[in-house]
Design a protein around this motif. Sequence first.
Motif, short mmCIF file in Angstrom:
data_model
loop_
_atom_site.label_atom_id
_atom_site.label_comp_id
_atom_site.label_asym_id
_atom_site.label_seq_id
_atom_site.Cartn_x
_atom_site.Cartn_y
_atom_site.Cartn_z
N ASP A 4 -3.79 -13.39 1.80
CA ASP A 4 -3.49 -12.70 3.06
C ASP A 4 -2.68 -11.44 2.80
OD1 ASP A 4 -4.84 -14.64 4.41
OD2 ASP A 4 -3.04 -15.75 5.04
N GLU A 5 -1.70 -11.54 1.91
CA GLU A 5 -0.87 -10.39 1.59
C GLU A 5 -1.70 -9.28 0.94
OE1 GLU A 5 2.17 -12.02 -0.85
OE2 GLU A 5 3.30 -12.89 0.83
N SER A 6 -2.65 -9.70 0.11
CA SER A 6 -3.52 -8.71 -0.54
C SER A 6 -4.39 -8.00 0.48
CB SER A 6 -4.41 -9.40 -1.59
OG SER A 6 -3.62 -9.94 -2.63
N VAL A 7 -4.90 -8.78 1.45
CA VAL A 7 -5.73 -8.19 2.50
C VAL A 7 -4.92 -7.19 3.32
CG1 VAL A 7 -6.97 -8.66 4.65
CG2 VAL A 7 -7.32 -10.13 2.66
N ILE A 8 -3.69 -7.59 3.69
CA ILE A 8 -2.82 -6.71 4.47
C ILE A 8 -2.54 -5.42 3.71
CG2 ILE A 8 -0.49 -6.45 5.42
CD1 ILE A 8 -0.60 -9.47 6.05
N GLU A 9 -2.24 -5.58 2.40
CA GLU A 9 -1.96 -4.40 1.58
C GLU A 9 -3.18 -3.49 1.51
OE1 GLU A 9 -0.67 -5.81 -2.18
OE2 GLU A 9 1.25 -6.57 -1.44
N SER A 10 -4.37 -4.09 1.41
CA SER A 10 -5.60 -3.31 1.34
C SER A 10 -5.84 -2.55 2.64
CB SER A 10 -6.80 -4.22 1.06
OG SER A 10 -6.67 -4.83 -0.20
N VAL A 11 -5.60 -3.22 3.77
CA VAL A 11 -5.76 -2.58 5.08
C VAL A 11 -4.78 -1.42 5.23
CG1 VAL A 11 -5.50 -2.89 7.58
CG2 VAL A 11 -6.69 -4.63 6.20
N GLN A 12 -3.54 -1.66 4.82
CA GLN A 12 -2.52 -0.61 4.91
C GLN A 12 -2.90 0.59 4.04
OE1 GLN A 12 0.97 -2.79 3.77
NE2 GLN A 12 1.48 -3.36 5.89
N GLU A 13 -3.42 0.30 2.86
CA GLU A 13 -3.83 1.38 1.96
C GLU A 13 -4.99 2.17 2.56
OE1 GLU A 13 -3.48 3.81 -1.23
OE2 GLU A 13 -2.16 2.14 -0.69
N TYR A 14 -5.91 1.43 3.18
CA TYR A 14 -7.06 2.08 3.84
C TYR A 14 -6.58 3.00 4.96
CZ TYR A 14 -11.06 2.66 6.91
OH TYR A 14 -12.02 3.19 7.73
N GLU A 15 -5.62 2.51 5.76
CA GLU A 15 -5.11 3.31 6.88
C GLU A 15 -4.43 4.58 6.37
OE1 GLU A 15 -5.60 3.03 10.02
OE2 GLU A 15 -6.74 1.17 9.83
N LYS A 16 -3.73 4.47 5.25
CA LYS A 16 -3.08 5.64 4.67
C LYS A 16 -4.11 6.68 4.24
CE LYS A 16 1.07 3.36 2.83
NZ LYS A 16 1.79 3.00 1.58
N ILE A 17 -5.16 6.20 3.60
CA ILE A 17 -6.22 7.10 3.14
C ILE A 17 -6.90 7.76 4.34
CG2 ILE A 17 -8.47 7.20 1.99
CD1 ILE A 17 -7.48 4.92 0.17
N LYS A 18 -7.13 6.95 5.38
CA LYS A 18 -7.78 7.46 6.60
C LYS A 18 -6.93 8.54 7.25
CE LYS A 18 -9.69 5.77 10.97
NZ LYS A 18 -9.85 4.57 11.83
N GLN A 19 -5.62 8.29 7.34
CA GLN A 19 -4.72 9.27 7.94
C GLN A 19 -4.68 10.56 7.12
OE1 GLN A 19 -0.89 7.42 8.37
NE2 GLN A 19 -1.65 5.85 9.80
N GLN A 20 -4.70 10.40 5.80
CA GLN A 20 -4.67 11.57 4.93
C GLN A 20 -5.93 12.42 5.13
OE1 GLN A 20 -2.07 12.47 2.88
NE2 GLN A 20 -3.24 14.39 2.74
N ARG A 21 -7.07 11.77 5.29
CA ARG A 21 -8.32 12.49 5.52
C ARG A 21 -8.28 13.25 6.84
NH1 ARG A 21 -13.12 8.30 3.57
NH2 ARG A 21 -12.79 8.57 1.32
#
Length: 314
Positions: free
Chosen positions: A291-308
Amino acid sequence: MSDEQMSSKEKILFGKATNPSNILPQKLTLDSKIKFRCHPGVKCFTACCGGIKIILTPYDILQLKKRLNIPAHEFLHQYATPVYLEKTDMPGVAIKLREDDHKCPFVTPEGCTVYSDRPTACRYYPVGMADFHEGGDEKSKDGDQNEEEKFFFIVKEDHCKGFEEDKEWTVREWRADQGVDVRDEMNKEWLRLVMRRKSFGLQATLSEQAKRMFFMASTDIDHFRDFVFESSFLDTFLIDDETIAKIKEDDVELMLFSFKYLAATLFGAQTMKIREDKIQAKVEEIKQRQDESVIESVQEYEKIKQQREMDKKV
């Protein structure tokens, strides 16, 4: 018997390349007869007690430490040297020979000072046993190990005069007289572990933690008892009260129990059960990590999305 006449299995044992002189090229059964007797009157008395690697089994160590009335760790420090068991990465111990004459520390000109508790290897001599079924589980119809895979042979060294004596035995009688049968029964499950590991070859290696556990359980029964009763062991494994009572006081019972533990932890044998609550806790721990890994992955995805999105505005 020439090398050309030997089967592939016999060549492993009797071939000149691996055994140039000492092993006689003859397969023996329990009913085969041998002539041999060792006693203080033979010229070579105690010559076989030097310049040799005497591997100690767990039961050997148990009996010797009891005989000397010292803890296992003290016995190991004074009388043993670490070795790897043949063709494996499993750690064990051998008798530490004296530095001055390279003989067993328990031998004197008059003979062995621990004779009634001497190691298994000493009891076998000059008879050896070959067991080519390294899985250790094949049974014949009567429940014994497959006799086609298990046979005996004679080790005949040039210095040994015991073969010139007139005492005749069957292999079966010799084993009974030397107490080998009892030792084999005590060592059986441990030897199966070694043979099973040996059958895997060196392609797969044991972890350092597994090696340390195997070494402790095989050589230091006192520390293994501490491990069982002073750690979370009994909270992890489901052990009945009768077994707990036995292994708490009886070294032999604890030794046999350690073999079951090693079979379960090293090879996944169904010899011990883990408590259900521990299994569930482990499942929850794994799930939590996932679960923690999934949350971290989602957070990382959101960061990348915001950067784009920011890059687009620029």
